[in-house]
Design an enzyme around this catalytic site. Structure first.
Site: not given
Ligand SMILES: NC(=O)C1=CN([C@@H]2O[C@H](COP(=O)(O)OP(=O)(O)OC[C@H]3O[C@@H](n4cnc5c(N)ncnc54)[C@H](O)[C@@H]3O)[C@@H](O)[C@H]2O)C=CC1
Ligand SMILES: Nc1nc(=O)c2c([nH]1)NC[C@@H]1CN(c3ccc(C(=O)N[C@@H](CCC(=O)O)C(=O)O)cc3)CN21
Length: 286
Positions: A17, A48, A51, A148, A175
């Site tokens: 990633e 991502t 993120a 979560h 996660q």
């Molecule tokens: N930006 C990125 O690349 C990444 C972000 N994440 C972060 O992880 C977090 C969760 O994301 P997801 O797993 O996609 O969210 P999700 O929507 O699957 O779950 C989020 C929360 O909502 C609850 N939930 C889910 N469905 C529900 C429903 N129908 N009714 C009531 N509650 C419900 C879950 O139990 C959990 O507590 C976020 O904060 C996400 O941004 C995680 C990996 C990468």
């Molecule tokens: N709640 C959650 N949010 C996420 O975005 C997330 C997860 N969990 N779990 C797995 C990965 C880890 N990821 C992350 C989380 C944080 C940064 C972060 O802090 N980025 C900094 C830059 C860090 C650097 O430049 O060294 C930023 O400010 O964007 C990046 C990827 C994305 N994913």
């Protein structure tokens, strides 16, 4: 190529990633990282989107496109939904299609306190259904071995996870976690309720104390005593902490592979040195 086929062909999938560089730094920094990651031959690389609750932009799609067309590695584009309307999601999906990106990790997204959610999507499962209805993409989702951070309980979280899979998520990435026992007991529970899709273990090597503290706040992962002792011991020697962190991740991964995990998803944090050290050690075990 849709990544489902990888799980049919390989005993253990290895994926990486990366995140788009901050707006203040040049996009070229990610190309250097990708060039180095390419030589490690991961099965796919995910990028991502917004993120940690940062604003997303077109760079996820642009970087995924370079991964596919320049480096010939399968990309997975992350997509978050709480801060978007359906029209905005449509535009992002069109752009992904134009760039021939076939795989999406559908997420709710972190709640950014300074942005109010758009209310078209509340949970990742709604985004999964929406993308599946449009067609043409392989959709993955996230899952939480320790529950979560917002979930009432792990059991409730797993019920929502089942909804996400029933909505069309064909693969899950966990996660990050630092104690494999959470992963094994989670796996038992999700298989029991009938979730059969491949589940990759998300592993983040600990490289510096500040980063790990930020991650623990964001992700709620528990720190086992062994890791907390390590953090204390090498607090003031960053180089030693990095090497110990790499060793810790290798131990975790070796144990997971020997117990038959579907895949390892390495959160590289754009650090190709760490990805290389770990890949070299575990490649022979896959
Ligand atoms: N930006 C990125 O690349 C990444 C972000 N994440 C972060 O992880 C977090 C969760 O994301 P997801 O797993 O996609 O969210 P999700 O929507 O699957 O779950 C989020 C929360 O909502 C609850 N939930 C889910 N469905 C529900 C429903 N129908 N009714 C009531 N509650 C419900 C879950 O139990 C959990 O507590 C976020 O904060 C996400 O941004 C995680 C990996 C990468
Ligand atoms: N709640 C959650 N949010 C996420 O975005 C997330 C997860 N969990 N779990 C797995 C990965 C880890 N990821 C992350 C989380 C944080 C940064 C972060 O802090 N980025 C900094 C830059 C860090 C650097 O430049 O060294 C930023 O400010 O964007 C990046 C990827 C994305 N994913």
């Amino acid at each position: 190529m849709q990544i489902a086929s990888l799980f049919e062909q390989k005993k253990t999938v290895l994926s990486f990633e990366v995140f788009p560089p901050k707006k203040t730094s040049s996009i070229d920094t990610i190309f250097k990282t990708l060039e180095e990651l390419e030589g490690l031959h991961p099965d796919f690389i995910s990028v991502t989107y917004g993120a940690g609750g940062n604003a997303g932009d077109t760079s996820t799609c642009d970087i995924a496109s370079v991964i596919k067309h320049t480096y010939k590695i399968e990309p997975v584009a992350h997509l978050t939904c709480v801060n978007y309307t359906k029209d905005e999601i449509d535009r992002i999906l069109d752009r992904l299609k134009e760039n021939e990106i076939d795989n999406i990790l559908a997420l709710r997204g972190d709640i950014n306190p300074s942005l109010s959610p758009k209310k078209h999507f509340h949970y990742a499962s709604e985004l999964v259904s929406y993308i599946k209805n449009k067609g043409g993409f392989h959709v993955s989702g996230a899952c939480y071995p320790e529950g979560h951070v917002n979930a009432g309980s792990l059991e409730e979280d797993i019920k929502f996870l089942k909804m996400k899979v029933d909505a069309g998520a064909k693969h899950l990435i966990t996660q990050l976690f630092f104690d494999n026992k959470y992963f094994y007991s989670f796996l038992e529970k999700v298989r029991e309720i009938g979730i059969t899709v491949p589940i990759e273990a998300g592993i983040m090597p600990v490289v510096n104390k500040a980063q790990i503290e930020r991650m623990v706040t964001l992700c709620g992962a528990s720190i086992p005593a062994k890791l907390s002792k390590m953090l204390q011991r090498y607090e003031n020697t960053p180089e030693a902490l990095k090497e110990a962190g790499i060793e810790y991740a290798i131990e975790q991964i070796t144990d997971l592979i020997s117990r038959g995990v579907d895949g390892i998803h390495l959160y590289t944090m754009n650090n190709s040195y760490i990805a290389r050290k770990i890949s070299e050690k575990v490649k022979g075990l896959l």
